[in-house]
Design a protein around this motif. Structure first.
Motif, mmCIF file in Angstrom:
data_model
loop_
_atom_site.group_PDB
_atom_site.id
_atom_site.type_symbol
_atom_site.label_atom_id
_atom_site.label_comp_id
_atom_site.label_asym_id
_atom_site.label_seq_id
_atom_site.Cartn_x
_atom_site.Cartn_y
_atom_site.Cartn_z
ATOM 1 N N ARG A 13 0.850 -1.187 0.000
ATOM 2 C CA ARG A 13 0.000 0.000 0.000
ATOM 3 C C ARG A 13 0.888 1.241 0.000
ATOM 4 O O ARG A 13 2.073 1.180 0.349
ATOM 5 C CB ARG A 13 -0.890 0.016 1.253
ATOM 6 N N GLU A 44 -4.057 7.381 2.144
ATOM 7 C CA GLU A 44 -3.649 6.015 1.780
ATOM 8 C C GLU A 44 -4.283 5.619 0.456
ATOM 9 O O GLU A 44 -5.421 5.999 0.159
ATOM 10 C CB GLU A 44 -4.082 5.041 2.876
ATOM 11 N N ALA A 58 -6.033 9.949 -2.308
ATOM 12 C CA ALA A 58 -5.194 9.701 -1.136
ATOM 13 C C ALA A 58 -4.721 11.011 -0.519
ATOM 14 O O ALA A 58 -4.725 11.181 0.713
ATOM 15 C CB ALA A 58 -3.996 8.846 -1.530
ATOM 16 N N THR A 98 -7.559 12.900 1.275
ATOM 17 C CA THR A 98 -7.793 12.322 2.598
ATOM 18 C C THR A 98 -6.842 12.931 3.627
ATOM 19 O O THR A 98 -7.244 13.276 4.740
ATOM 20 C CB THR A 98 -7.609 10.795 2.561
ATOM 21 N N ASP A 127 -15.790 3.831 -4.142
ATOM 22 C CA ASP A 127 -14.537 3.842 -3.386
ATOM 23 C C ASP A 127 -13.994 5.256 -3.400
ATOM 24 O O ASP A 127 -13.797 5.845 -4.470
ATOM 25 C CB ASP A 127 -13.524 2.881 -4.000
ATOM 26 N N VAL A 181 -11.109 6.584 -2.843
ATOM 27 C CA VAL A 181 -9.795 6.887 -3.417
ATOM 28 C C VAL A 181 -9.851 6.967 -4.938
ATOM 29 O O VAL A 181 -9.501 7.998 -5.517
ATOM 30 C CB VAL A 181 -8.718 5.905 -2.916
ATOM 31 N N CYS A 227 -13.538 -2.109 -0.451
ATOM 32 C CA CYS A 227 -12.334 -2.168 0.381
ATOM 33 C C CYS A 227 -11.223 -2.855 -0.395
ATOM 34 O O CYS A 227 -11.477 -3.814 -1.118
ATOM 35 C CB CYS A 227 -12.621 -2.946 1.663
ATOM 36 N N ASP A 248 -7.172 -2.047 3.260
ATOM 37 C CA ASP A 248 -6.781 -0.755 3.814
ATOM 38 C C ASP A 248 -6.029 -0.934 5.125
ATOM 39 O O ASP A 248 -6.416 -1.735 5.976
ATOM 40 C CB ASP A 248 -8.023 0.104 4.073
ATOM 41 N N LYS A 251 -7.050 4.674 5.406
ATOM 42 C CA LYS A 251 -8.216 4.714 4.521
ATOM 43 C C LYS A 251 -9.432 4.106 5.213
ATOM 44 O O LYS A 251 -10.573 4.528 4.955
ATOM 45 C CB LYS A 251 -7.934 3.984 3.222
ATOM 46 N N THR A 252 -9.229 3.114 6.070
ATOM 47 C CA THR A 252 -10.349 2.547 6.832
ATOM 48 C C THR A 252 -11.048 3.645 7.618
ATOM 49 O O THR A 252 -12.284 3.741 7.628
ATOM 50 C CB THR A 252 -9.853 1.458 7.792
ATOM 51 N N SER A 307 -14.918 -4.824 4.240
ATOM 52 C CA SER A 307 -13.683 -4.550 4.965
ATOM 53 C C SER A 307 -12.923 -5.842 5.202
ATOM 54 O O SER A 307 -13.523 -6.883 5.491
ATOM 55 C CB SER A 307 -13.963 -3.877 6.310
ATOM 56 N N TYR A 357 -9.959 -5.244 7.088
ATOM 57 C CA TYR A 357 -8.972 -4.626 7.974
ATOM 58 C C TYR A 357 -8.496 -5.594 9.055
ATOM 59 O O TYR A 357 -7.318 -5.592 9.432
ATOM 60 C CB TYR A 357 -9.563 -3.370 8.618
#
Length: 371
Positions: A39, A55, A106, A109, A272, A274, A300, A303, A307-308, A327, A329
């Protein structure tokens, strides 16, 4: 408060094996098999010693290319700007042959994170306020055999999930058998999403949806079964089956989503923030879909937590996102933020600290960076 520096940092992190609690590896899809993921973290520094983080995935599977775009294209346009000039910044880019939305997403964010820290408010409050304190998520599963899949469907129920998304492979018959086995195992306690990642033909998509419908299994949605840019195919598919039809990769191109909505070709948009170009842009997509009567979920892509957090702020403050976001994560070997998110009853908490509400651990960054 002005931006003084923009830094792109590639990170490679392992994914927990399936045998461990909430593990995912190997995470098999129609295109690859994942045991670790690279990432790109984006750090924005300011003249008031406030740092914002963003991210994104690694574009074109090249950390060097991704870093070069941020360093050579994005950073020169951002350094010297006030962190609050978010709209003006994202609207200032025009390259007729290349789209830079994911890189902007990114960096945007990171600007929201820095702005929230500057004024002492969480991002969700800057966006108008949250409508919930936690966000139910859809757990994800790669391609496994039917009997092995039963184990992880049962595990999902035990962790409080209500929705399970699984990848689909080149043999649609195996996908039908897998969904059937998981449905039987949990006796209707889970809704299922099936994602071939553009890997099927129109005919195979019809076969899968129809076969499952005949067996009394109605997917929550069938996600991006055929390739992008095929608006007529999606309109035909939606007219042929009762199963809700969703697109994901098509939403990465705003004109595609608009055409699909105009053609009444989809039931769900899986957006999404991003690839959309940031939180502002993805909320515009959500509004467009919701106004057309189309449901929305959020995608997802492994992340790392930054980003989460951005996704949680966005979902919590955007009622048009009415289906649980995906997700994975919980599936990392390790984490790059302090106080990692924990799943409770199938949901993740919405951060309330300033900015994104997460603290990036600089020692962990140095441990896992690859440049």
């Amino acid at each position: 408060m002005s931006v003084t520096d923009v830094t792109a940092i590639p990170i490679e992190m392992g994914v927990k094996p399936l045998e461990e609690d909430l593990g995912l590896a190997p995470y098999v899809s129609n295109h690859d098999e994942v045991e670790s993921v690279t990432r790109m973290l984006v750090r924005v520094d300011t003249d008031e010693d406030v740092t914002g983080w963003g991210e994104m995935l690694v574009g074109m599977k090249s950390a060097a290319v991704t870093k070069a775009v941020i360093d050579d294209v994005i950073a020169p346009e951002l350094v010297g700007r006030d962190v609050g000039e978010i709209r003006d910044f994202v609207d200032s880019f025009y390259y007729p042959y290349v789209k830079v939305r994911p890189f902007l997403g990114a960096v945007e964010t990171a600007l929201w994170d820095a702005l929230g820290k500057q004024v002492g408010l969480p991002v969700h409050q800057l966006l108008g306020g949250k409508t919930r304190d936690s966000v139910p998520i859809a757990t994800c599963l790669g391609i496994l055999g039917p009997e092995e899949s039963r184990i992880y469907a049962r595990r999902a129920v035990e962790h409080g999930f209500s929705t399970l998304k699984t990848k689909a492979g080149p043999d649609w018959r195996e996908d039908v058998a897998r969904i059937r086995a998981m449905h039987e195992e949990v006796d209707g306690q889970l809704e299922f999403r099936l994602d071939p990642n553009q890997g099927w033909s129109f005919e195979d998509a019809v076969r899968v949806a129809t076969r499952l419908e005949e067996e009394g299994i109605l997917l929550q949605y069938l996600e991006q079964p055929v390739r992008i840019d095929t608006y007529g195919t999606y309109a035909s598919l939606r007219n042929r089956v009762r199963t809700p039809v969703a697109v994901n990769e098509d939403t990465y191109f705003p004109c595609n989503l608009r055409f699909l909505l105009q053609a009444d070709a989809i039931d769900v948009a899986v957006v999404d923030l991003v690839p959309a170009g940031g939180i502002l842009a993805v909320r515009e997509q959500v509004a467009m879909a919701a106004n057309a009567g189309v449901s929305v979920s959020h995608h997802c892509g492994f992340d790392l937590g930054v980003k989460t957090a951005a996704m949680l702020h966005t979902v919590a403050s955007t009622p048009g996102i009415n289906l649980p976001p995906d997700s994975v994560y919980y599936g990392w070997d390790d984490y790059v933020i302090d106080d990692p998110f924990e799943v409770e009853d199938g949901a993740l908490p919405v951060p309330d600290g300033p900015g994104l509400g997460v603290t990036v651990n600089e020692e962990q960054i140095e441990r896992y960076r690859t440049d």
